[in-house]
Design a protein around this motif. Sequence first.
Motif, PDB file in Angstrom:
ATOM      1  N   GLU A   1      16.420  47.154  93.620  1.00 48.62           N
ATOM      2  CA  GLU A   1      17.365  46.729  94.662  1.00 48.62           C
ATOM      3  C   GLU A   1      17.304  45.254  94.648  1.00 48.62           C
ATOM      4  O   GLU A   1      18.391  44.629  95.012  1.00 48.62           O
ATOM      5  N   ARG A   2      16.248  44.650  94.468  1.00 43.31           N
ATOM      6  CA  ARG A   2      16.015  43.120  94.267  1.00 43.31           C
ATOM      7  C   ARG A   2      17.078  42.372  93.344  1.00 43.31           C
ATOM      8  O   ARG A   2      17.703  41.672  93.524  1.00 43.31           O
ATOM      9  N   TRP A   3      16.931  43.277  92.187  1.00 41.12           N
ATOM     10  CA  TRP A   3      17.907  42.763  91.031  1.00 41.12           C
ATOM     11  C   TRP A   3      19.364  42.827  91.384  1.00 41.12           C
ATOM     12  O   TRP A   3      20.383  41.963  91.314  1.00 41.12           O
ATOM     13  N   LEU A   4      19.838  43.836  92.149  1.00 41.28           N
ATOM     14  CA  LEU A   4      21.091  44.250  92.555  1.00 41.28           C
ATOM     15  C   LEU A   4      21.512  43.180  93.586  1.00 41.28           C
ATOM     16  O   LEU A   4      22.627  42.906  93.592  1.00 41.28           O
ATOM     17  N   ALA A   5      20.385  42.802  94.515  1.00 39.12           N
ATOM     18  CA  ALA A   5      20.864  41.900  95.350  1.00 39.12           C
ATOM     19  C   ALA A   5      21.204  40.429  94.642  1.00 39.12           C
ATOM     20  O   ALA A   5      22.091  39.841  95.203  1.00 39.12           O
ATOM     21  N   PHE A   6      20.297  40.359  93.760  1.00 38.92           N
ATOM     22  CA  PHE A   6      20.419  39.174  93.025  1.00 38.92           C
ATOM     23  C   PHE A   6      22.028  39.041  92.390  1.00 38.92           C
ATOM     24  O   PHE A   6      22.688  37.927  92.333  1.00 38.92           O
ATOM     25  N   LEU A   7      22.401  40.125  91.699  1.00 35.89           N
ATOM     26  CA  LEU A   7      23.694  40.139  91.134  1.00 35.89           C
ATOM     27  C   LEU A   7      25.065  39.983  92.226  1.00 35.89           C
ATOM     28  O   LEU A   7      26.011  39.511  91.784  1.00 35.89           O
ATOM     29  N   ALA A   8      24.815  40.360  93.430  1.00 31.29           N
ATOM     30  CA  ALA A   8      25.841  40.149  94.504  1.00 31.29           C
ATOM     31  C   ALA A   8      25.888  38.817  94.949  1.00 31.29           C
ATOM     32  O   ALA A   8      26.723  38.511  95.657  1.00 31.29           O
ATOM     33  N   SER A   9      24.883  37.839  94.799  1.00 31.08           N
ATOM     34  CA  SER A   9      24.632  36.702  95.269  1.00 31.08           C
ATOM     35  C   SER A   9      25.759  35.811  94.588  1.00 31.08           C
ATOM     36  O   SER A   9      26.200  35.831  93.371  1.00 31.08           O
ATOM     37  N   PRO A  10      26.014  34.733  95.641  1.00 28.19           N
ATOM     38  CA  PRO A  10      27.206  33.886  94.742  1.00 28.19           C
ATOM     39  C   PRO A  10      26.854  32.920  93.755  1.00 28.19           C
ATOM     40  O   PRO A  10      27.704  32.894  92.907  1.00 28.19           O
ATOM     41  N   VAL A  11      25.662  32.665  93.494  1.00 25.34           N
ATOM     42  CA  VAL A  11      24.924  32.296  92.348  1.00 25.34           C
ATOM     43  C   VAL A  11      25.050  33.139  91.367  1.00 25.34           C
ATOM     44  O   VAL A  11      25.638  32.430  90.063  1.00 25.34           O
ATOM     45  N   SER A  12      25.138  34.246  91.196  1.00 25.58           N
ATOM     46  CA  SER A  12      25.221  35.174  90.206  1.00 25.58           C
ATOM     47  C   SER A  12      26.499  35.360  89.825  1.00 25.58           C
ATOM     48  O   SER A  12      26.912  35.551  88.666  1.00 25.58           O
ATOM     49  N   VAL A  13      27.481  35.357  90.871  1.00 28.37           N
ATOM     50  CA  VAL A  13      28.728  35.621  90.380  1.00 28.37           C
ATOM     51  C   VAL A  13      29.366  34.312  89.849  1.00 28.37           C
ATOM     52  O   VAL A  13      29.977  34.711  88.907  1.00 28.37           O
ATOM     53  N   LEU A  14      28.934  33.039  90.035  1.00 30.79           N
ATOM     54  CA  LEU A  14      29.356  32.029  89.798  1.00 30.79           C
ATOM     55  C   LEU A  14      28.763  32.137  88.097  1.00 30.79           C
ATOM     56  O   LEU A  14      29.417  31.646  87.083  1.00 30.79           O
ATOM     57  N   LEU A  15      27.612  32.327  87.849  1.00 27.54           N
ATOM     58  CA  LEU A  15      26.908  32.369  86.776  1.00 27.54           C
ATOM     59  C   LEU A  15      27.806  33.380  85.782  1.00 27.54           C
ATOM     60  O   LEU A  15      27.920  33.015  84.582  1.00 27.54           O
ATOM     61  N   HIS A  16      28.122  34.633  86.576  1.00 25.70           N
ATOM     62  CA  HIS A  16      28.917  35.651  85.473  1.00 25.70           C
ATOM     63  C   HIS A  16      30.182  35.165  85.211  1.00 25.70           C
ATOM     64  O   HIS A  16      30.427  35.389  83.925  1.00 25.70           O
ATOM     65  N   LEU A  17      30.880  34.241  86.011  1.00 24.38           N
ATOM     66  CA  LEU A  17      32.208  33.669  85.800  1.00 24.38           C
ATOM     67  C   LEU A  17      32.032  32.540  84.391  1.00 24.38           C
ATOM     68  O   LEU A  17      32.781  32.946  83.353  1.00 24.38           O
ATOM     69  N   VAL A  18      30.822  31.958  84.340  1.00 22.23           N
ATOM     70  CA  VAL A  18      30.740  31.088  83.332  1.00 22.23           C
ATOM     71  C   VAL A  18      30.275  31.671  81.966  1.00 22.23           C
ATOM     72  O   VAL A  18      30.809  31.623  81.093  1.00 22.23           O
ATOM     73  N   ILE A  19      29.358  32.721  82.254  1.00 21.59           N
ATOM     74  CA  ILE A  19      29.209  33.585  80.959  1.00 21.59           C
ATOM     75  C   ILE A  19      30.129  34.346  80.427  1.00 21.59           C
ATOM     76  O   ILE A  19      30.442  34.416  79.277  1.00 21.59           O
ATOM     77  N   LEU A  20      31.161  34.911  81.369  1.00 21.00           N
ATOM     78  CA  LEU A  20      32.383  35.469  80.825  1.00 21.00           C
ATOM     79  C   LEU A  20      33.224  34.579  80.116  1.00 21.00           C
ATOM     80  O   LEU A  20      33.531  34.880  78.924  1.00 21.00           O
ATOM     81  N   ALA A  21      33.549  33.368  80.668  1.00 23.61           N
ATOM     82  CA  ALA A  21      34.361  32.542  79.881  1.00 23.61           C
ATOM     83  C   ALA A  21      33.615  32.053  78.402  1.00 23.61           C
ATOM     84  O   ALA A  21      34.275  31.869  77.620  1.00 23.61           O
ATOM     85  N   ALA A  22      32.371  31.803  78.350  1.00 30.95           N
ATOM     86  CA  ALA A  22      31.673  31.328  77.282  1.00 30.95           C
ATOM     87  C   ALA A  22      31.813  32.719  76.073  1.00 30.95           C
ATOM     88  O   ALA A  22      32.026  32.239  75.098  1.00 30.95           O
ATOM     89  N   ALA A  23      31.616  33.886  76.828  1.00 28.00           N
ATOM     90  CA  ALA A  23      31.605  35.008  75.907  1.00 28.00           C
ATOM     91  C   ALA A  23      33.090  35.162  75.289  1.00 28.00           C
ATOM     92  O   ALA A  23      33.110  35.626  74.323  1.00 28.00           O
ATOM     93  N   VAL A  24      34.154  35.006  75.999  1.00 28.48           N
ATOM     94  CA  VAL A  24      35.421  35.147  75.583  1.00 28.48           C
ATOM     95  C   VAL A  24      35.847  34.011  74.427  1.00 28.48           C
ATOM     96  O   VAL A  24      36.107  34.404  73.433  1.00 28.48           O
ATOM     97  N   TYR A  25      35.366  32.843  74.882  1.00 32.67           N
ATOM     98  CA  TYR A  25      35.524  31.779  73.871  1.00 32.67           C
ATOM     99  C   TYR A  25      34.540  31.869  72.503  1.00 32.67           C
ATOM    100  O   TYR A  25      34.974  32.031  71.534  1.00 32.67           O
ATOM    101  N   HIS A  26      33.564  32.669  72.663  1.00 33.11           N
ATOM    102  CA  HIS A  26      32.732  33.040  71.486  1.00 33.11           C
ATOM    103  C   HIS A  26      33.304  34.105  70.825  1.00 33.11           C
ATOM    104  O   HIS A  26      33.250  34.122  69.681  1.00 33.11           O
TER     105      HIS A  26
END
Lengths: 251, 128
Positions: free
Chosen positions: B56-81
Amino acid sequence: MSESGREIEIEVLRYHPERDKEPRYQTYLVPFAHDTSVLQGLQYIKDHLDGTLTFRWSCRMAICGSCGKMVNGEPKLSCHTFLRDYHPGKLRVEPLWHFPIVRDLAVDQSDFLQKLEAIKPYIIRDEEKPVSEGVYRQTPAQLARYQQFSQCINCLLCYAACPQYGLNSDFQGPGIMALLHRYNSDSRDQGKAERMPIVNAEEGVWSCTLVGYCSEVCPKHVDPAAAVNRNKVNSTMDYFLRFLSPRGANS
Amino acid sequence: MSARNTYVRPMRGWYRRNPRFMAYLLREGTSVFVALYALLLVWGLTALAGGAASYERWLAFLASPVSVLLHLVILAAAVYHTITWFQVAPKATPPLVLGTKSLPDSAIIGGGYAAAVVVSLVILVIAW
Protein backbone atom coordinates in the motif's frame (compact mmCIF):
# COMPACT_ATOMS: atom_id res chain seq x y z
CA MET A 1 39.21 31.25 -60.55
CA SER A 2 37.82 34.55 -59.31
CA GLU A 3 35.60 35.43 -62.26
CA SER A 4 32.59 35.67 -59.96
CA GLY A 5 34.39 38.34 -57.92
CA ARG A 6 33.43 36.70 -54.64
CA GLU A 7 35.86 36.29 -51.76
CA ILE A 8 35.74 34.23 -48.58
CA GLU A 9 37.77 34.24 -45.37
CA ILE A 10 39.53 30.96 -44.67
CA GLU A 11 40.90 30.55 -41.17
CA VAL A 12 43.59 27.87 -41.16
CA LEU A 13 45.22 26.11 -38.24
CA ARG A 14 49.00 26.65 -38.37
CA TYR A 15 51.57 24.65 -36.45
CA HIS A 16 55.31 24.67 -37.04
CA PRO A 17 56.88 21.75 -35.16
CA GLU A 18 60.20 23.53 -34.59
CA ARG A 19 58.91 27.00 -33.70
CA ASP A 20 55.43 26.66 -32.17
CA LYS A 21 54.58 25.28 -28.75
CA GLU A 22 50.94 24.99 -29.78
CA PRO A 23 48.84 25.66 -32.86
CA ARG A 24 47.55 29.10 -33.85
CA TYR A 25 45.10 30.30 -36.48
CA GLN A 26 45.81 32.44 -39.52
CA THR A 27 43.14 33.99 -41.76
CA TYR A 28 43.41 34.44 -45.53
CA LEU A 29 41.05 36.15 -47.97
CA VAL A 30 40.53 33.85 -50.93
CA PRO A 31 38.69 34.59 -54.20
CA PHE A 32 36.44 31.80 -55.38
CA ALA A 33 34.05 30.75 -58.14
CA HIS A 34 31.03 28.44 -58.03
CA ASP A 35 33.16 25.32 -58.51
CA THR A 36 36.10 26.20 -56.23
CA SER A 37 36.71 23.45 -53.68
CA VAL A 38 38.16 23.97 -50.22
CA LEU A 39 41.28 22.20 -51.49
CA GLN A 40 41.58 24.70 -54.35
CA GLY A 41 41.15 27.47 -51.79
CA LEU A 42 44.11 26.09 -49.83
CA GLN A 43 46.11 25.75 -53.05
CA TYR A 44 45.34 29.39 -53.81
CA ILE A 45 46.74 30.35 -50.40
CA LYS A 46 49.89 28.28 -51.00
CA ASP A 47 50.41 29.60 -54.55
CA HIS A 48 49.56 33.27 -54.05
CA LEU A 49 49.47 34.23 -50.36
CA ASP A 50 51.66 32.01 -48.18
CA GLY A 51 53.92 29.31 -49.59
CA THR A 52 54.65 27.92 -46.13
CA LEU A 53 51.16 26.42 -45.66
CA THR A 54 51.45 22.63 -45.51
CA PHE A 55 48.67 20.17 -46.41
CA ARG A 56 48.23 16.83 -48.19
CA TRP A 57 46.37 16.24 -51.41
CA SER A 58 46.70 14.20 -54.56
CA CYS A 59 43.87 13.27 -56.92
CA ARG A 60 41.46 16.24 -56.50
CA MET A 61 38.50 13.97 -57.25
CA ALA A 62 37.54 12.19 -54.04
CA ILE A 63 39.21 8.89 -54.72
CA CYS A 64 42.73 9.02 -53.23
CA GLY A 65 41.70 9.87 -49.66
CA SER A 66 44.66 12.21 -49.03
CA CYS A 67 43.00 15.60 -48.51
CA GLY A 68 40.76 15.02 -45.47
CA LYS A 69 40.46 18.08 -43.21
CA MET A 70 38.13 19.44 -40.56
CA VAL A 71 35.98 22.09 -42.24
CA ASN A 72 34.03 24.09 -39.67
CA GLY A 73 34.32 21.17 -37.27
CA GLU A 74 33.19 18.45 -39.69
CA PRO A 75 35.51 15.86 -41.25
CA LYS A 76 35.45 16.41 -45.03
CA LEU A 77 37.43 15.57 -48.13
CA SER A 78 38.55 19.10 -48.98
CA CYS A 79 38.40 18.36 -52.74
CA HIS A 80 34.77 17.35 -52.34
CA THR A 81 33.66 20.36 -50.29
CA PHE A 82 32.95 23.70 -51.92
CA LEU A 83 33.64 27.23 -50.76
CA ARG A 84 30.28 28.44 -52.12
CA ASP A 85 28.48 26.44 -49.44
CA TYR A 86 30.16 28.47 -46.68
CA HIS A 87 29.78 31.91 -48.27
CA PRO A 88 28.96 34.55 -47.00
CA GLY A 89 30.20 33.10 -43.71
CA LYS A 90 33.80 32.16 -43.21
CA LEU A 91 35.30 28.76 -42.79
CA ARG A 92 37.83 27.28 -40.44
CA VAL A 93 40.07 24.52 -41.75
CA GLU A 94 41.89 22.30 -39.24
CA PRO A 95 43.82 19.03 -39.48
CA LEU A 96 41.72 15.88 -38.91
CA TRP A 97 40.79 15.56 -35.25
CA HIS A 98 42.28 12.84 -33.04
CA PHE A 99 45.56 12.62 -34.95
CA PRO A 100 48.85 14.24 -33.91
CA ILE A 101 49.65 17.30 -36.04
CA VAL A 102 52.92 17.03 -37.98
CA ARG A 103 52.71 20.51 -39.43
CA ASP A 104 49.79 22.85 -40.26
CA LEU A 105 47.07 20.63 -41.79
CA ALA A 106 49.17 17.48 -42.15
CA VAL A 107 48.60 14.78 -39.53
CA ASP A 108 50.65 11.77 -38.48
CA GLN A 109 48.91 8.67 -39.89
CA SER A 110 51.49 6.13 -38.68
CA ASP A 111 49.15 4.67 -36.04
CA PHE A 112 46.53 3.89 -38.70
CA LEU A 113 49.11 2.47 -41.11
CA GLN A 114 50.53 0.14 -38.45
CA LYS A 115 47.05 -1.11 -37.60
CA LEU A 116 46.28 -1.56 -41.29
CA GLU A 117 49.31 -3.77 -41.73
CA ALA A 118 48.36 -5.85 -38.68
CA ILE A 119 44.91 -6.87 -39.99
CA LYS A 120 46.47 -8.43 -43.11
CA PRO A 121 44.31 -6.54 -45.61
CA TYR A 122 44.66 -9.03 -48.41
CA ILE A 123 43.13 -12.38 -49.34
CA ILE A 124 44.69 -15.19 -47.34
CA ARG A 125 44.45 -18.76 -48.65
CA ASP A 126 45.36 -21.93 -46.81
CA GLU A 127 46.88 -23.02 -50.08
CA GLU A 128 47.24 -20.83 -53.18
CA LYS A 129 46.05 -22.54 -56.32
CA PRO A 130 48.29 -22.22 -59.37
CA VAL A 131 47.43 -19.60 -62.02
CA SER A 132 46.79 -22.42 -64.49
CA GLU A 133 43.69 -23.39 -62.48
CA GLY A 134 42.13 -20.01 -63.18
CA VAL A 135 40.62 -17.28 -61.02
CA TYR A 136 38.60 -17.61 -57.82
CA ARG A 137 34.99 -17.25 -58.91
CA GLN A 138 32.35 -15.42 -56.94
CA THR A 139 28.59 -15.09 -57.25
CA PRO A 140 26.91 -11.64 -57.19
CA ALA A 141 25.51 -12.53 -53.76
CA GLN A 142 29.02 -13.31 -52.45
CA LEU A 143 30.29 -10.02 -53.87
CA ALA A 144 27.42 -8.12 -52.24
CA ARG A 145 28.51 -9.36 -48.80
CA TYR A 146 31.69 -7.26 -48.81
CA GLN A 147 31.50 -4.83 -51.74
CA GLN A 148 30.46 -1.74 -49.78
CA PHE A 149 33.33 -2.26 -47.32
CA SER A 150 35.82 -2.55 -50.18
CA GLN A 151 35.05 1.06 -51.16
CA CYS A 152 37.15 2.45 -48.27
CA ILE A 153 39.83 4.88 -49.46
CA ASN A 154 41.68 5.15 -46.10
CA CYS A 155 40.88 8.87 -45.86
CA LEU A 156 40.60 8.74 -42.03
CA LEU A 157 37.49 10.93 -41.86
CA CYS A 158 35.84 8.22 -39.73
CA TYR A 159 38.69 8.43 -37.20
CA ALA A 160 38.24 12.20 -36.97
CA ALA A 161 34.54 11.50 -36.30
CA CYS A 162 35.20 8.93 -33.55
CA PRO A 163 35.56 10.34 -30.02
CA GLN A 164 36.43 6.87 -28.70
CA TYR A 165 39.52 6.83 -30.93
CA GLY A 166 40.33 10.36 -29.78
CA LEU A 167 40.08 9.32 -26.12
CA ASN A 168 42.05 6.10 -26.59
CA SER A 169 44.03 5.59 -29.77
CA ASP A 170 44.62 1.92 -28.88
CA PHE A 171 41.10 1.38 -30.29
CA GLN A 172 41.41 -0.13 -33.77
CA GLY A 173 38.81 2.37 -34.97
CA PRO A 174 36.08 2.35 -37.62
CA GLY A 175 38.14 2.27 -40.83
CA ILE A 176 40.34 -0.64 -39.75
CA MET A 177 37.35 -2.68 -38.64
CA ALA A 178 35.59 -1.96 -41.96
CA LEU A 179 38.63 -3.16 -43.90
CA LEU A 180 39.03 -6.21 -41.67
CA HIS A 181 35.35 -7.01 -42.20
CA ARG A 182 35.83 -6.60 -45.95
CA TYR A 183 38.35 -9.47 -46.02
CA ASN A 184 36.59 -11.63 -43.43
CA SER A 185 33.38 -11.40 -45.50
CA ASP A 186 35.06 -12.33 -48.76
CA SER A 187 34.22 -15.88 -49.89
CA ARG A 188 37.72 -16.25 -51.36
CA ASP A 189 39.43 -15.49 -48.05
CA GLN A 190 40.44 -18.12 -45.47
CA GLY A 191 42.23 -15.84 -43.00
CA LYS A 192 39.38 -15.14 -40.57
CA ALA A 193 40.97 -17.09 -37.71
CA GLU A 194 44.09 -14.90 -37.97
CA ARG A 195 42.04 -11.71 -37.75
CA MET A 196 39.51 -12.62 -35.05
CA PRO A 197 41.90 -11.96 -32.11
CA ILE A 198 42.04 -8.31 -33.30
CA VAL A 199 38.22 -8.17 -33.47
CA ASN A 200 37.75 -9.83 -30.07
CA ALA A 201 40.17 -7.62 -28.13
CA GLU A 202 38.95 -4.79 -25.89
CA GLU A 203 40.64 -2.45 -28.39
CA GLY A 204 38.84 -4.27 -31.22
CA VAL A 205 35.10 -3.94 -31.59
CA TRP A 206 34.42 -3.61 -27.85
CA SER A 207 35.81 -0.08 -27.53
CA CYS A 208 33.05 1.12 -29.87
CA THR A 209 30.03 2.71 -28.18
CA LEU A 210 28.14 3.28 -31.45
CA VAL A 211 28.32 7.04 -31.64
CA GLY A 212 27.61 6.37 -35.34
CA TYR A 213 29.11 9.62 -36.64
CA CYS A 214 31.82 7.65 -38.54
CA SER A 215 29.23 6.31 -40.98
CA GLU A 216 27.69 9.75 -41.49
CA VAL A 217 30.98 11.36 -42.54
CA CYS A 218 32.21 8.51 -44.77
CA PRO A 219 32.51 9.94 -48.30
CA LYS A 220 32.27 6.46 -49.83
CA HIS A 221 29.21 5.20 -47.87
CA VAL A 222 31.20 2.32 -46.45
CA ASP A 223 29.20 2.40 -43.17
CA PRO A 224 32.10 1.51 -40.83
CA ALA A 225 29.77 1.62 -37.80
CA ALA A 226 27.90 -1.34 -39.29
CA ALA A 227 31.18 -3.21 -39.83
CA VAL A 228 32.20 -2.68 -36.20
CA ASN A 229 28.84 -3.55 -34.69
CA ARG A 230 28.15 -6.60 -36.86
CA ASN A 231 31.51 -7.83 -35.66
CA LYS A 232 30.32 -7.51 -32.06
CA VAL A 233 27.86 -10.25 -33.08
CA ASN A 234 30.68 -12.19 -34.80
CA SER A 235 32.94 -11.76 -31.78
CA THR A 236 30.23 -13.07 -29.44
CA MET A 237 29.65 -16.06 -31.73
CA ASP A 238 33.39 -16.65 -31.91
CA TYR A 239 33.49 -16.72 -28.09
CA PHE A 240 30.54 -19.05 -27.54
CA LEU A 241 31.08 -21.40 -30.46
CA ARG A 242 34.44 -22.43 -29.05
CA PHE A 243 32.50 -24.45 -26.47
CA LEU A 244 30.82 -26.42 -29.24
CA SER A 245 33.85 -26.95 -31.45
CA PRO A 246 37.53 -27.04 -30.52
CA ARG A 247 38.34 -24.79 -33.48
CA GLY A 248 35.72 -22.23 -32.59
CA ALA A 249 33.60 -20.34 -35.10
CA ASN A 250 36.31 -20.47 -37.69
CA SER A 251 36.27 -24.18 -38.32
CA MET B 1 55.28 6.05 -34.12
CA SER B 2 57.60 8.55 -35.71
CA ALA B 3 60.10 10.73 -33.89
CA ARG B 4 58.59 13.91 -35.30
CA ASN B 5 57.75 16.75 -32.96
CA THR B 6 53.99 16.37 -33.31
CA TYR B 7 51.26 18.24 -31.44
CA VAL B 8 48.48 16.20 -29.84
CA ARG B 9 45.29 18.20 -29.30
CA PRO B 10 43.56 17.72 -25.93
CA MET B 11 40.17 15.95 -25.83
CA ARG B 12 38.79 18.14 -23.02
CA GLY B 13 35.15 19.07 -23.74
CA TRP B 14 35.03 16.87 -26.88
CA TYR B 15 31.25 16.43 -26.61
CA ARG B 16 30.71 20.16 -27.12
CA ARG B 17 32.55 20.17 -30.44
CA ASN B 18 29.74 18.68 -32.49
CA PRO B 19 25.97 18.48 -31.82
CA ARG B 20 26.17 14.85 -32.97
CA PHE B 21 28.27 14.03 -29.89
CA MET B 22 25.73 15.71 -27.59
CA ALA B 23 22.92 13.68 -29.18
CA TYR B 24 24.97 10.54 -28.56
CA LEU B 25 25.49 11.40 -24.87
CA LEU B 26 21.77 12.14 -24.53
CA ARG B 27 20.94 8.76 -26.10
CA GLU B 28 23.26 6.96 -23.70
CA GLY B 29 22.07 9.11 -20.77
CA THR B 30 18.43 8.07 -21.23
CA SER B 31 19.41 4.53 -20.26
CA VAL B 32 19.86 5.84 -16.69
CA PHE B 33 16.13 6.63 -16.61
CA VAL B 34 15.27 3.22 -18.04
CA ALA B 35 17.36 1.66 -15.24
CA LEU B 36 15.63 3.94 -12.71
CA TYR B 37 12.26 2.60 -13.79
CA ALA B 38 13.51 -0.96 -13.45
CA LEU B 39 14.53 -0.14 -9.86
CA LEU B 40 11.05 1.29 -9.26
CA LEU B 41 9.55 -2.04 -10.36
CA VAL B 42 11.98 -4.00 -8.18
CA TRP B 43 10.92 -1.84 -5.26
CA GLY B 44 7.31 -2.75 -6.11
CA LEU B 45 8.14 -6.46 -6.07
CA THR B 46 9.91 -6.29 -2.70
CA ALA B 47 7.00 -4.22 -1.37
CA LEU B 48 4.61 -6.95 -2.55
CA ALA B 49 6.71 -9.59 -0.84
CA GLY B 50 6.74 -7.51 2.34
CA GLY B 51 2.97 -7.75 2.82
CA ALA B 52 -0.14 -5.64 2.32
CA ALA B 53 1.03 -2.60 4.32
CA SER B 54 4.28 -2.14 2.45
CA TYR B 55 2.52 -2.71 -0.89
CA GLU B 56 0.00 0.00 0.00
CA ARG B 57 2.89 2.36 0.79
CA TRP B 58 4.39 1.67 -2.63
CA LEU B 59 1.01 2.30 -4.31
CA ALA B 60 0.66 5.54 -2.36
CA PHE B 61 4.07 6.65 -3.58
CA LEU B 62 3.07 5.87 -7.18
CA ALA B 63 0.02 8.15 -6.82
CA SER B 64 2.04 11.06 -5.41
CA PRO B 65 2.75 14.14 -7.59
CA VAL B 66 6.50 13.48 -7.35
CA SER B 67 5.97 9.99 -8.74
CA VAL B 68 3.71 11.24 -11.56
CA LEU B 69 6.33 13.82 -12.55
CA LEU B 70 9.06 11.16 -12.35
CA HIS B 71 7.00 8.84 -14.55
CA LEU B 72 6.50 11.56 -17.15
CA VAL B 73 10.25 12.22 -17.27
CA ILE B 74 10.99 8.49 -17.48
CA LEU B 75 8.37 8.06 -20.21
CA ALA B 76 9.93 10.84 -22.29
CA ALA B 77 13.41 9.35 -21.79
CA ALA B 78 12.18 5.84 -22.65
CA VAL B 79 10.49 7.07 -25.84
CA TYR B 80 13.70 8.87 -26.89
CA HIS B 81 15.71 5.77 -25.97
CA THR B 82 13.39 3.54 -28.05
CA ILE B 83 13.51 5.80 -31.11
CA THR B 84 17.30 6.18 -31.07
CA TRP B 85 17.75 2.47 -30.27
CA PHE B 86 15.93 1.42 -33.43
CA GLN B 87 17.71 4.13 -35.43
CA VAL B 88 21.06 2.42 -34.74
CA ALA B 89 19.68 -1.15 -34.94
CA PRO B 90 20.61 -1.63 -38.65
CA LYS B 91 24.27 -1.09 -37.72
CA ALA B 92 24.28 -4.20 -35.55
CA THR B 93 21.96 -6.35 -37.68
CA PRO B 94 23.62 -8.92 -39.93
CA PRO B 95 22.62 -8.21 -43.55
CA LEU B 96 19.33 -9.88 -44.41
CA VAL B 97 19.72 -10.73 -48.07
CA LEU B 98 16.58 -11.19 -50.15
CA GLY B 99 17.66 -12.36 -53.58
CA THR B 100 20.72 -10.20 -54.28
CA LYS B 101 19.49 -7.14 -52.35
CA SER B 102 19.94 -6.53 -48.63
CA LEU B 103 16.90 -5.50 -46.62
CA PRO B 104 17.11 -1.68 -46.49
CA ASP B 105 17.92 0.04 -43.18
CA SER B 106 14.57 1.83 -43.29
CA ALA B 107 12.76 -1.54 -43.16
CA ILE B 108 14.70 -2.59 -40.02
CA ILE B 109 14.06 0.77 -38.35
CA GLY B 110 10.39 0.83 -39.40
CA GLY B 111 9.91 -2.77 -38.26
CA GLY B 112 11.37 -1.86 -34.85
CA TYR B 113 9.07 1.15 -34.47
CA ALA B 114 6.04 -0.93 -35.47
CA ALA B 115 6.97 -3.68 -32.99
CA ALA B 116 7.43 -1.10 -30.19
CA VAL B 117 4.03 0.48 -30.91
CA VAL B 118 2.21 -2.87 -31.10
CA VAL B 119 3.81 -4.23 -27.90
CA SER B 120 3.07 -0.96 -26.08
CA LEU B 121 -0.58 -1.08 -27.16
CA VAL B 122 -0.93 -4.73 -26.12
CA ILE B 123 0.52 -3.96 -22.68
CA LEU B 124 -1.71 -0.92 -22.39
CA VAL B 125 -4.82 -2.99 -23.19
CA ILE B 126 -3.80 -5.70 -20.69
CA ALA B 127 -3.01 -3.18 -17.95
CA TRP B 128 -6.13 -1.05 -18.49
